[in-house]
Write an enzyme that holds these catalytic residues in place. Structure first.
Site, mmCIF file in Angstrom:
data_model
loop_
_atom_site.group_PDB
_atom_site.id
_atom_site.type_symbol
_atom_site.label_atom_id
_atom_site.label_comp_id
_atom_site.label_asym_id
_atom_site.label_seq_id
_atom_site.Cartn_x
_atom_site.Cartn_y
_atom_site.Cartn_z
ATOM 1 C CB THR A 1 -0.371 -0.795 1.989
ATOM 2 O OG1 THR A 1 0.903 -0.142 1.362
ATOM 3 C CG2 THR A 1 0.294 -1.994 2.728
ATOM 4 C CB THR A 36 4.463 -1.095 1.712
ATOM 5 O OG1 THR A 36 5.829 -1.043 0.951
ATOM 6 C CG2 THR A 36 4.891 -1.915 2.907
ATOM 7 C CG ASP A 37 2.114 2.385 -3.534
ATOM 8 O OD1 ASP A 37 3.022 2.037 -4.221
ATOM 9 O OD2 ASP A 37 1.029 3.200 -3.775
ATOM 10 C CE1 TYR A 38 9.570 3.618 -6.134
ATOM 11 C CE2 TYR A 38 10.235 4.969 -4.340
ATOM 12 C CZ TYR A 38 10.594 4.333 -5.459
ATOM 13 O OH TYR A 38 11.772 4.400 -6.150
ATOM 14 C CB ALA A 39 9.121 4.845 0.214
#
Ligand code: BGC
Length: 749
Positions: free
Chosen positions: A257, A290-293
């Site tokens: 994402t 997802t991307d980071y967090a």
């Protein structure tokens, strides 16, 4: 390999129970058989074990954002982790894999992810530089080498390719992509996927690709990283989505994402994007991470009031693995109890992740990528170094070469090498340098020292100034070195952290102190070449006015210095062409070649007329256009012919052009084909890249370069958002870049 996993007992038991009497061990299994195994496995998994598979944590070795939970080893043992990233080396990966395989109830192996963006230990030029080679087979080969090296150190999943189209050089992450063109970017993305994943993902030297960042992350407002994206549906479909689609079609096994929203919906909660478009329409069968967090970030985005709601939105959107925010692991169980999500949603996500693990062969051998022998033998090999060096030479773009300043004559007696980038090993790595080490990088100074022995000249090196520090203390030494030299090389640019993630700039000039140094040295009127190191197009308008020669080298990686020196001395003739427009002024941004004509284009007969689409303080034209790049030799284009003036639906237009090498060197030329649809149901760009050929033409010789075009190549989203071609008049252009060349007209009936 010894695998004492409970999982295998379960699997053997269930295979016997559900699929008859197969010998589990060495059976060659196809996808449908994986599916059966996954179904069997899902049946015996507890809810906690399922949710654990959806959790991706960083080992903490290399952090790109806030760490949510450092206690990852404990988590692995508790079956609360499906994948780890930023864990390297066979020893460490084996240790963590053992925790998963031998200390959890089901022993499901972990995925090991890493940002292998332009090489693993052997670092290649940054992706933007690579794209300037227009060499799809080199791009694919570089990822083959990167995958071989990464998999030799335990990695089985890369967070690449990054295929975000961008028209904004203020955005630091343009360094990671293939530039501004959708068609070219799509081909390059697909080549990368093939390079990473090879022919069979279960081979020990292939790794799972992850296309990112879905979607349109490259268009943040004002070029500010993580900022809002807002664009028309037509622009999204026509320019921003195709490269992701091309990677999916090439078989990419996962997709990431993006941090941004589109039309008010953050990517990680966008059900339309991930379920309706990606899965249902494009038929994606891999898994979504997802991307980071970024699940957690749904709260500051303002679409979720708390973590639980963020997790529900994300799962419902079709997100399957939660990178680092620990929202899924902490909240999905409760959300299920509260009937905010369904068990089927969780099961579907788990299944897709397990499938990736099967495809990688991890269920056959969880330690497949942990081979200490390979780790010793397959990193930084002489073959990969030679390849990296060649790739540097192919990625350089000669921007200016007045009076044939370059190549440097072989009978040179003394070179002054000046500038803060001349001997900076660290900066050669560029951003996202994976496991690359500065110590392995060859700087321009080191490479010139070798050439000095070969050609018998002296070098005087002076740093002159630092990259950004305004001090001019080093100017005097630099001037002294230059005065007694018969050639000056000026190594200028950005430091590596000035581009990449979270490195947007509002001013993309050369840092002031470097421009000042350049002005002084150029004023000496010596033969001088500027060698640029940077991760984005820069507004080098001033430099372009006065510097006799400018060679854009980006950040070349491990072999940067050697490759650049080969080009400077004419051992390799530069052939790179820009894949991103260089603006004159930051105020021209966003800038790209495939613009619309507008209702008030500048009238060439009366360019000063006020009420036209233009600036009052700057021309519309860029400093260097898309597709531009010089060679030491010259190419002339003539005799553009098309085999028919009209074509019907099923016809193919055959185009040919003669390209002559009229200069003094053998060289490569990248011949480009563009079209323009003159009248459409919606406005069309004044030029669109439709093809290119990279041809080698010896000096004094001529090549006939041919292209084919069909109505299918001319499709676009029409007034009703249907992807069609429309009959009518077209122009085509064949030439050395997006603004020059020969043109012809044709018509589609
Ligand atoms: C970046 C991704 C990257 C991830 C993991 C994020 O900050 O946006 O491109 O893959 O970190 O390192």
């Amino acid at each position: 390999m010894k695998i004492q996993s409970h999982l295998y007992i379960f699997i053997i038991f269930f295979s016997i129970l559900f699929s008859g009497c197969h010998s589990e061990q060495k059976q060659k299994i196809g996808k449908s058989e994986y599916q059966q195994k996954i179904d069997s496995l899902i049946k015996i998994m507890t809810l906690d074990e399922k949710i654990g598979q959806l959790n991706l944590l960083s080992s903490g070795w290399d952090i790109t954002g806030p760490t949510m939970d450092p206690n990852f080893k404990q988590f692995i043992k508790q079956g609360k982790v499906g994948a780890i990233f930023n864990a390297l080396t066979v020893e460490f990966v084996t240790e963590l894999q053992r925790l998963a395989v031998e200390e959890t109830r089901l022993g499901i192996p972990l995925l090991f992810g890493y940002d292998v963006v332009h090489g693993y230990r052997t670092i290649f030029p940054i992706p933007l530089a690579q794209s300037c080679s227009w060499d799809l087979s080199m791009i694919e080969q570089s990822e083959r080498i990167a995958a071989t090296e990464a998999s030799a150190e335990g990695i089985n999943w890369t967070f690449a390719p990054m295929v975000d189209i961008s028209r904004d050089p203020r955005w630091g992450r343009v360094s990671e992509g293939a530039g501004e063109d959708t068609w070219l970017g799509s081909q390059m993305g697909a080549a990368r996927v093939k390079g990473f994943q090879g022919k069979d993902m279960s081979d020990a030297n292939t790794i799972l690709a992850c296309v990112k960042h879905f979607a349109a992350y490259g268009a943040p407002e004002a070029g500010r990283d993580y900022n809002t994206v807002d664009m028309s549906e037509r622009t999204l479909f026509e320019y921003y989505l195709p490269p992701y689609k091309a990677c999916i079609d090439a078989g990419a096994g996962s997709i990431m994402t993006s941090f941004n929203e589109i039309s008010g919906v953050p990517s990680s909660s966008n059900r339309w994007l991930f379920t309706e478009l990606l899965r249902n329409k494009w038929g994606f069968i891999g898994f979504v991470v997802t991307d980071y967090a970024s699940i957690f970030e749904l709260i500051p985005h303002g679409v979720a009031s708390d973590s639980a709601m963020a997790g529900e939105l994300a799962l419902h959107a079709g997100i399957e693995m939660d990178m680092q925010s620990t929202v899924f692991i902490n909240h999905l169980k409760k959300s299920l109890e509260n009937e905010k999500i369904t068990l089927k949603e969780i099961d579907d996500a788990v299944k897709n992740i397990l499938m990736a693990k099967y495809n990688l062969g991890l269920f056959d051998d969880p330690y497949r990528y942990c081979n200490a022998q390979r780790e010793k033998e397959e990193l930084l090999t002489p073959v990969s170094q030679q390849f990296a060096r060649d790739f540097v030479t192919k990625s350089c773009v000669l921007l200016k070469n007045e009076n044939q300043t370059l190549p440097i004559p072989a009978n040179i007696k003394k070179i002054a090498l000046i500038g803060p980038l001349a001997n900076s090993k660290e900066d050669m790595l560029g951003s996202w340098s994976a496991s690359g080490k500065a110590v392995h990088c060859i700087t321009l100074l080191e490479a010139l020292e070798e050439k000095a022995t070969k050609y018998n000249f002296k070098i005087e090196y002076a740093e002159g100034c630092q990259i950004q520090d305004p001090s001019v203390k080093g100017f005097a030494r630099a001037m002294h070195a230059a005065k007694s030299a018969d050639f000056v090389i000026l190594a200028l640019g950005e430091h590596r952290n000035m581009s990449g993630e979270a490195a947007s700039r509002t001013n993309i000039n050369l840092p002031e102190v470097q421009q000042e140094l350049a002005n002084k040295l150029i004023a000496l009127d010596k033969p001088l070449a500027v060698v640029l190191f940077n991760g984005r197009p820069l507004t080098i308008t001033e430099l372009n006015k006065t510097a006799p020669a400018i060679l854009e080298t980006w950040f070349g990686g491990t072999q940067a210095g050697n490759g650049i020196a080969d080009v400077l001395f004419g051992e390799v003739i530069p052939s790179g062409k820009l894949t991103m427009t260089f603006p004159r002024e930051v105020g021209q941004i966003p800038i790209h070649y495939n613009v619309k004509n507008t209702g008030r284009p500048i009238d060439p007969k009366n360019p000063e007329y006020k009420y036209r689409s233009k600036y009052i303080d700057c021309p519309n034209e860029p400093l260097y256009p898309f597709g531009y790049g010089l060679s030491y030799t010259q190419f002339e284009y003539s005799n553009l012919t098309i085999d028919k003036p009209e074509l019907s639906k099923s016809d193919t237009l055959h185009i040919s052009i003669e390209v002559s090498n009229t200069g003094n060197y053998d060289g490569f030329e990248i011949v480009q084909l563009y079209t323009r649809d003159l009248v459409g149901s919606v406005t069309r760009p004044i030029k669109e890249l439709k093809g290119f050929k990279k041809v080698f033409i010896p000096k004094g010789q001529k090549d006939t370069v041919t292209f084919k075009l069909t109505p299918r190549d001319l499709k676009f989203y029409n007034l009703k958002m249907k992807y069609v071609w429309e009959p009518g008049e077209f122009l085509l252009f064949v030439g050395p870049n997006s603004i020059s060349g020969l043109s012809a007209e044709f018509r589609i009936l």
